[in-house]
Design a protein around this motif. Structure first.
Motif, PDB file in Angstrom:
ATOM      1  N   UNK A 174     -27.450 -29.338  -9.231  1.00  0.00           N
ATOM      2  CA  UNK A 174     -27.677 -28.284  -8.175  1.00  0.00           C
ATOM      3  C   UNK A 174     -29.271 -28.414  -7.848  1.00  0.00           C
ATOM      4  N   UNK A 175     -30.074 -28.603  -8.724  1.00  0.00           N
ATOM      5  CA  UNK A 175     -31.458 -28.729  -8.618  1.00  0.00           C
ATOM      6  C   UNK A 175     -32.281 -29.899  -8.196  1.00  0.00           C
ATOM      7  N   UNK A 176     -31.435 -30.950  -8.082  1.00  0.00           N
ATOM      8  CA  UNK A 176     -31.926 -32.248  -7.849  1.00  0.00           C
ATOM      9  C   UNK A 176     -33.175 -32.676  -8.393  1.00  0.00           C
ATOM     10  N   UNK A 177     -33.180 -32.500  -9.814  1.00  0.00           N
ATOM     11  CA  UNK A 177     -34.441 -33.086 -10.468  1.00  0.00           C
ATOM     12  C   UNK A 177     -34.386 -34.461 -11.073  1.00  0.00           C
ATOM     13  N   UNK A 178     -35.505 -34.983 -11.579  1.00  0.00           N
ATOM     14  CA  UNK A 178     -35.648 -36.296 -11.790  1.00  0.00           C
ATOM     15  C   UNK A 178     -34.333 -36.697 -13.068  1.00  0.00           C
ATOM     16  N   UNK A 179     -34.096 -37.811 -12.969  1.00  0.00           N
ATOM     17  CA  UNK A 179     -33.097 -37.946 -14.092  1.00  0.00           C
ATOM     18  C   UNK A 179     -33.369 -38.112 -15.465  1.00  0.00           C
ATOM     19  N   UNK A 180     -34.788 -37.986 -15.698  1.00  0.00           N
ATOM     20  CA  UNK A 180     -35.036 -37.766 -17.138  1.00  0.00           C
ATOM     21  C   UNK A 180     -35.360 -36.597 -17.741  1.00  0.00           C
ATOM     22  N   UNK A 181     -35.326 -35.654 -16.697  1.00  0.00           N
ATOM     23  CA  UNK A 181     -35.318 -34.222 -17.070  1.00  0.00           C
ATOM     24  C   UNK A 181     -33.880 -33.451 -17.683  1.00  0.00           C
ATOM     25  N   UNK A 182     -34.134 -32.927 -18.795  1.00  0.00           N
ATOM     26  CA  UNK A 182     -33.006 -32.429 -19.595  1.00  0.00           C
ATOM     27  C   UNK A 182     -32.964 -30.938 -19.377  1.00  0.00           C
ATOM     28  N   UNK A 183     -31.921 -30.421 -18.926  1.00  0.00           N
ATOM     29  CA  UNK A 183     -31.781 -28.692 -18.901  1.00  0.00           C
ATOM     30  C   UNK A 183     -32.034 -28.004 -20.013  1.00  0.00           C
ATOM     31  N   UNK A 184     -32.659 -27.243 -20.210  1.00  0.00           N
ATOM     32  CA  UNK A 184     -32.950 -26.315 -21.544  1.00  0.00           C
ATOM     33  C   UNK A 184     -32.681 -24.998 -21.244  1.00  0.00           C
ATOM     34  N   UNK A 185     -32.983 -24.233 -20.159  1.00  0.00           N
ATOM     35  CA  UNK A 185     -32.925 -22.833 -19.954  1.00  0.00           C
ATOM     36  C   UNK A 185     -33.030 -22.443 -18.499  1.00  0.00           C
ATOM     37  N   UNK A 186     -32.297 -21.531 -18.348  1.00  0.00           N
ATOM     38  CA  UNK A 186     -32.271 -20.815 -16.818  1.00  0.00           C
ATOM     39  C   UNK A 186     -32.926 -19.133 -17.020  1.00  0.00           C
ATOM     40  N   UNK A 187     -33.951 -18.925 -16.570  1.00  0.00           N
ATOM     41  CA  UNK A 187     -34.579 -17.693 -16.882  1.00  0.00           C
ATOM     42  C   UNK A 187     -34.647 -16.792 -15.725  1.00  0.00           C
ATOM     43  N   UNK A 188     -34.641 -15.544 -15.937  1.00  0.00           N
ATOM     44  CA  UNK A 188     -34.398 -14.513 -15.070  1.00  0.00           C
ATOM     45  C   UNK A 188     -35.894 -13.660 -15.206  1.00  0.00           C
ATOM     46  N   UNK A 189     -36.657 -13.437 -14.305  1.00  0.00           N
ATOM     47  CA  UNK A 189     -37.755 -12.556 -14.642  1.00  0.00           C
ATOM     48  C   UNK A 189     -38.054 -11.504 -13.627  1.00  0.00           C
ATOM     49  N   UNK A 190     -38.477 -10.445 -14.047  1.00  0.00           N
ATOM     50  CA  UNK A 190     -38.949  -9.352 -13.185  1.00  0.00           C
ATOM     51  C   UNK A 190     -39.101  -8.215 -13.797  1.00  0.00           C
ATOM     52  N   UNK A 191     -39.283  -6.969 -13.211  1.00  0.00           N
ATOM     53  CA  UNK A 191     -39.612  -5.599 -13.608  1.00  0.00           C
ATOM     54  C   UNK A 191     -38.241  -5.075 -14.156  1.00  0.00           C
ATOM     55  N   UNK A 192     -38.107  -4.841 -15.527  1.00  0.00           N
ATOM     56  CA  UNK A 192     -36.867  -3.996 -16.005  1.00  0.00           C
ATOM     57  C   UNK A 192     -36.612  -2.740 -15.413  1.00  0.00           C
ATOM     58  N   UNK A 193     -35.306  -2.238 -15.152  1.00  0.00           N
ATOM     59  CA  UNK A 193     -35.049  -1.125 -14.844  1.00  0.00           C
ATOM     60  C   UNK A 193     -35.471   0.120 -16.168  1.00  0.00           C
ATOM     61  N   UNK A 194     -35.267  -0.447 -17.237  1.00  0.00           N
ATOM     62  CA  UNK A 194     -35.728   0.579 -18.212  1.00  0.00           C
ATOM     63  C   UNK A 194     -35.852   0.050 -19.550  1.00  0.00           C
ATOM     64  N   UNK A 195     -36.585   0.542 -20.473  1.00  0.00           N
ATOM     65  CA  UNK A 195     -37.084  -0.329 -21.587  1.00  0.00           C
ATOM     66  C   UNK A 195     -36.158   0.500 -22.658  1.00  0.00           C
ATOM     67  N   UNK A 196     -34.899  -0.368 -23.019  1.00  0.00           N
ATOM     68  CA  UNK A 196     -34.228   0.169 -24.114  1.00  0.00           C
ATOM     69  C   UNK A 196     -34.655   0.181 -25.652  1.00  0.00           C
TER      70      UNK A 196
END
Length: 219
Positions: A174-196
């Motif tokens: 889906x991301x059309x990256x170079x063939x030598x790139x190996x997927x490691x992680x998908x990260x979501x970042x933002x301001x948390x709703x609350x600090x548990x």
């Protein structure tokens, strides 16, 4: 890249810093619930600068980031997650299945900043130092860089969530990256709703933190 402020001599970390650092480790969370407020571009760039200070085998620095902004690509990742999540749910039975079904396992709908992280397996940087017998150390180096990003984000009040219930091949396609790139992680970042006060998985009785990994064998 703007370099972080450095020191001409090693700094002295006092008791206040040590206590604050331990508090950072205690309060780091795998965040799934975000506000919609955008992450300032300057802060995002600063965090990525800090990542460059992460250790890597042979100084290979094999981490590669893709900022996922396209609505179409985000939908593809969301669909990928939904399919994999349903397959994972089918693997649980009884009470564990009920608990799993109630878990919030991604922040894909809310997180304003989403990064896919890859390992450049074909990198020539570092000239192969330290990985001839253990090539997987390249990927481990990327994980170390992600941890630096995680802690740095927390210092600035940002939350980070690692979405691991994905098909790596489909994300890569889906991301059309170079063939030598190996997927490691998908990260979501933002301001948390609350600090548990406790990590969400502990609070929902999925799994309490244990000391199993504290075992040290003497040989």
């Amino acid at each position: 890249m703007t370099q972080p402020v450095g020191c001409s001599s090693p700094p002295v970390f006092d008791d206040y810093f040590r206590i604050s650092f331990e508090e950072l480790l205690v309060w780091r969370r795998d965040v799934r619930r975000f506000r919609n407020d955008p992450v300032p571009q300057q802060l995002e760039e600063h965090l990525l600068d800090l990542v460059q200070l992460a250790p890597s085998v042979g100084n290979s620095q094999p981490w590669r980031f893709v900022r996922v902004k396209s609505a179409n690509v985000r939908r593809a990742v969301r669909g990928n997650f939904e399919l994999c999540n349903q397959e994972a749910l089918a693997g649980y039975q009884g009470e564990q299945a009920k608990l799993y079904a109630g878990l919030k396992l991604s922040g894909l709908d809310q997180a304003p900043l989403q990064l896919a992280v890859f390992c450049e397996d074909a990198t020539e940087q570092g000239y192969g130092l330290g990985r001839a017998t253990m090539p997987e150390t390249l990927a481990w180096s990327v994980v170390g860089a992600i941890h630096i990003l995680w802690l740095s984000a927390c210092v600035h009040g940002l939350g980070l969530g690692w979405v691991s219930i994905l098909d790596p091949a489909k994300v890569t396609s889906a991301l059309s990256v170079p063939p030598s790139w190996r997927f490691i992680a998908y990260l979501c970042l933002g301001w948390p709703e609350e600090a548990g006060k406790v990590p969400e998985l502990e609070g929902l009785k999925w799994q309490a933190r244990t000391a199993a990994g504290r075992t040290v064998l003497d040989r």
